[in-house]
Design a protein around this motif. Structure first.
Motif, PDB file in Angstrom:
ATOM      1  N   ILE A 195       0.830  -1.223   0.000  1.00  0.00           N
ATOM      2  CA  ILE A 195       0.000   0.000   0.000  1.00  0.00           C
ATOM      3  C   ILE A 195       0.860   1.267   0.000  1.00  0.00           C
ATOM      4  N   HIS A 196       2.158   1.134   0.302  1.00  0.00           N
ATOM      5  CA  HIS A 196       3.031   2.310   0.365  1.00  0.00           C
ATOM      6  C   HIS A 196       3.910   2.489  -0.877  1.00  0.00           C
ATOM      7  N   LEU A 197       3.958   1.485  -1.753  1.00  0.00           N
ATOM      8  CA  LEU A 197       5.026   1.469  -2.767  1.00  0.00           C
ATOM      9  C   LEU A 197       4.675   2.184  -4.061  1.00  0.00           C
ATOM     10  N   SER A 198       3.453   1.987  -4.564  1.00  0.00           N
ATOM     11  CA  SER A 198       3.058   2.626  -5.828  1.00  0.00           C
ATOM     12  C   SER A 198       1.537   2.612  -5.899  1.00  0.00           C
ATOM     13  N   ALA A 199       1.003   3.453  -6.782  1.00  0.00           N
ATOM     14  CA  ALA A 199      -0.458   3.484  -6.965  1.00  0.00           C
ATOM     15  C   ALA A 199      -0.958   2.107  -7.414  1.00  0.00           C
ATOM     16  N   LEU A 200      -0.175   1.462  -8.282  1.00  0.00           N
ATOM     17  CA  LEU A 200      -0.562   0.156  -8.814  1.00  0.00           C
ATOM     18  C   LEU A 200      -0.718  -0.884  -7.706  1.00  0.00           C
ATOM     19  N   THR A 201       0.306  -0.989  -6.826  1.00  0.00           N
ATOM     20  CA  THR A 201       0.232  -2.005  -5.764  1.00  0.00           C
ATOM     21  C   THR A 201      -0.777  -1.592  -4.685  1.00  0.00           C
ATOM     22  N   ALA A 202      -0.952  -0.273  -4.471  1.00  0.00           N
ATOM     23  CA  ALA A 202      -1.928   0.189  -3.467  1.00  0.00           C
ATOM     24  C   ALA A 202      -3.354  -0.136  -3.905  1.00  0.00           C
ATOM     25  N   LYS A 203      -3.608  -0.053  -5.231  1.00  0.00           N
ATOM     26  CA  LYS A 203      -4.969  -0.327  -5.757  1.00  0.00           C
ATOM     27  C   LYS A 203      -5.399  -1.767  -5.468  1.00  0.00           C
ATOM     28  N   LEU A 204      -4.424  -2.685  -5.413  1.00  0.00           N
ATOM     29  CA  LEU A 204      -4.752  -4.087  -5.100  1.00  0.00           C
ATOM     30  C   LEU A 204      -5.369  -4.217  -3.716  1.00  0.00           C
ATOM     31  N   PHE A 205      -5.101  -3.227  -2.849  1.00  0.00           N
ATOM     32  CA  PHE A 205      -5.631  -3.284  -1.479  1.00  0.00           C
ATOM     33  C   PHE A 205      -6.688  -2.202  -1.236  1.00  0.00           C
ATOM     34  N   GLY A 206      -7.248  -1.688  -2.335  1.00  0.00           N
ATOM     35  CA  GLY A 206      -8.380  -0.778  -2.208  1.00  0.00           C
ATOM     36  C   GLY A 206      -8.034   0.687  -2.002  1.00  0.00           C
ATOM     37  N   PHE A 207      -6.753   1.055  -2.174  1.00  0.00           N
ATOM     38  CA  PHE A 207      -6.385   2.474  -2.048  1.00  0.00           C
ATOM     39  C   PHE A 207      -6.228   3.072  -3.451  1.00  0.00           C
ATOM     40  N   PRO A 208      -6.801   4.280  -3.682  1.00  0.00           N
ATOM     41  CA  PRO A 208      -6.690   4.872  -5.019  1.00  0.00           C
ATOM     42  C   PRO A 208      -5.260   5.265  -5.392  1.00  0.00           C
ATOM     43  N   GLN A 209      -4.444   5.582  -4.379  1.00  0.00           N
ATOM     44  CA  GLN A 209      -3.025   5.838  -4.644  1.00  0.00           C
ATOM     45  C   GLN A 209      -2.207   5.380  -3.435  1.00  0.00           C
ATOM     46  N   ALA A 210      -0.889   5.350  -3.593  1.00  0.00           N
ATOM     47  CA  ALA A 210      -0.041   4.903  -2.481  1.00  0.00           C
ATOM     48  C   ALA A 210      -0.173   5.881  -1.307  1.00  0.00           C
ATOM     49  N   ILE A 211       0.009   5.372  -0.087  1.00  0.00           N
ATOM     50  CA  ILE A 211      -0.047   6.228   1.101  1.00  0.00           C
ATOM     51  C   ILE A 211       1.287   6.134   1.857  1.00  0.00           C
ATOM     52  N   ALA A 212       1.624   7.215   2.540  1.00  0.00           N
ATOM     53  CA  ALA A 212       2.878   7.245   3.304  1.00  0.00           C
ATOM     54  C   ALA A 212       2.786   6.302   4.503  1.00  0.00           C
ATOM     55  N   HIS A 213       3.919   5.712   4.890  1.00  0.00           N
ATOM     56  CA  HIS A 213       3.978   4.913   6.117  1.00  0.00           C
ATOM     57  C   HIS A 213       3.634   5.813   7.317  1.00  0.00           C
ATOM     58  N   GLY A 214       2.818   5.308   8.231  1.00  0.00           N
ATOM     59  CA  GLY A 214       2.510   6.069   9.443  1.00  0.00           C
ATOM     60  C   GLY A 214       3.757   6.435  10.217  1.00  0.00           C
ATOM     61  N   LEU A 215       4.708   5.491  10.301  1.00  0.00           N
ATOM     62  CA  LEU A 215       5.922   5.785  11.077  1.00  0.00           C
ATOM     63  C   LEU A 215       6.863   6.740  10.351  1.00  0.00           C
ATOM     64  N   TRP A 216       6.714   6.880   9.032  1.00  0.00           N
ATOM     65  CA  TRP A 216       7.459   7.950   8.348  1.00  0.00           C
ATOM     66  C   TRP A 216       6.855   9.307   8.730  1.00  0.00           C
ATOM     67  N   ASN A 217       5.509   9.370   8.748  1.00  0.00           N
ATOM     68  CA  ASN A 217       4.854  10.623   9.168  1.00  0.00           C
ATOM     69  C   ASN A 217       5.288  11.010  10.580  1.00  0.00           C
ATOM     70  N   LYS A 218       5.325  10.015  11.472  1.00  0.00           N
ATOM     71  CA  LYS A 218       5.708  10.323  12.857  1.00  0.00           C
ATOM     72  C   LYS A 218       7.181  10.731  12.930  1.00  0.00           C
ATOM     73  N   ALA A 219       8.038   9.997  12.216  1.00  0.00           N
ATOM     74  CA  ALA A 219       9.469  10.301  12.244  1.00  0.00           C
ATOM     75  C   ALA A 219       9.733  11.700  11.689  1.00  0.00           C
ATOM     76  N   HIS A 220       9.102  12.032  10.556  1.00  0.00           N
ATOM     77  CA  HIS A 220       9.339  13.349   9.958  1.00  0.00           C
ATOM     78  C   HIS A 220       8.837  14.459  10.895  1.00  0.00           C
TER      79      HIS A 220
END
Length: 282
Positions: A195-220
């Motif tokens: 779900i984090h890698l590309s729009a293509l792989t995220a779509k397989l899990f129901g996301f319209p585009q890739a999403i950032a890792h939660g722990l990247w958001n927290k780290a940043h």
């Protein structure tokens, strides 16, 4: 808790296969076993992580870095035969880190991981993934990541007690979450969730585009707060609300520097991505 000590950190590729193949819920009790391992800290790996997450150079490890050291153990725990929930599809709801002493001068740590505190939730069930880091003096750092598994039926009342949206906060900074940040973070963290890698792989899990890792958001966010926060005796608690779709821009709001405070990460159109607070360890 029954502890199993590993001689080295797990090799990830077979664990990815195991995660990919397990799609069904196979039970409703958590295993009574935790995993432990001694881990050496590689300065080059830390430097690469700093770069991806926006941390300045420092003799102190980033507050989120022990999560990276623990990732292989967490994968082994969550893909074990006796673990009841499929890893792919788990939702990371919140993350709480406690830093007992400054994370400086550390070259080797004993990392422990376990799953506990299974609770009913309005959308399924939650459990806590507990991670600890010990040095020669004892407990240095600990974290709990609350994970949601949808579709699990448990007896009992669902207790949802979300953090309130902070009101006494002002804008500190903003940054871009670029389209490739999921892939870049995966390279430094080992977390190649599709779900984090590309729009293509995220779509397989129901996301319209890739999403950032939660722990990247927290780290940043912690990188941006920098000197704003105490280096030790601090608990950093965040809840992940709406995912950060890639690419996008986010804005960090926070209260004044001090031993306690609140933070809020927002996206375009007032989307609330993450709320959090910091305070001394109780």
């Amino acid at each position: 808790m029954d502890w199993h000590t590993l001689g080295s950190t797990p090799f990830l590729p077979p664990l990815y296969w195991r995660a990919a193949l397990k799609r069904k819920i196979t039970g409703s009790t958590l295993p009574e076993q935790g995993l432990r391992c001694r881990v050496r800290i590689n300065p080059n790996d830390v430097a690469a992580y700093r770069k991806v997450c926006g941390f300045a150079d420092s003799p102190i490890l980033p507050a989120t870095y022990p999560h990276i050291l623990a990732f292989g153990l967490q994968m082994q725990l969550l893909t074990a035969k006796d673990f009841p929930f499929p890893l792919l599809g788990l939702v990371h709801l919140s993350n709480r880190i406690r830093i007992h002493r400054p994370l400086g001068g550390v070259s080797e740590l004993t990392i422990g991981v376990q799953a506990c505190n299974l609770q009913p939730h309005s959308k399924g069930a939650t459990f806590d993934l507990l991670t600890t880091a010990e040095d020669s003096l004892g407990l240095l750092w600990e974290a709990e990541s609350r994970m949601l598994c949808r579709g699990v039926k448990l007896e009992g009342e669902a207790l949802d007690n979300p953090l309130p949206t902070p009101t006494q906060v002002s804008e500190l900074t903003r940054w871009k979450a670029p389209a490739d940040i999921g892939r870049r973070y995966a390279r430094v963290s080992g977390d190649y969730n599709p779900i984090h890698l590309s729009a293509l792989t995220a779509k397989l899990f129901g996301f319209p585009q890739a999403i950032a890792h939660g722990l990247w958001n927290k780290a940043h966010t912690l990188a941006a707060l920098g000197e704003h926060l105490p280096a030790a005796n601090i608990e950093l608690h965040v809840e992940f609300n709406k995912p950060v779709r890639l690419p996008s821009e986010v804005t960090l709001y926070c209260s004044a520097p001090g031993s306690s405070g609140e933070l809020l990460l927002k996206g375009t159109g007032d989307l609330q991505h993450m709320v959090g607070k910091w305070q001394p360890i109780a």
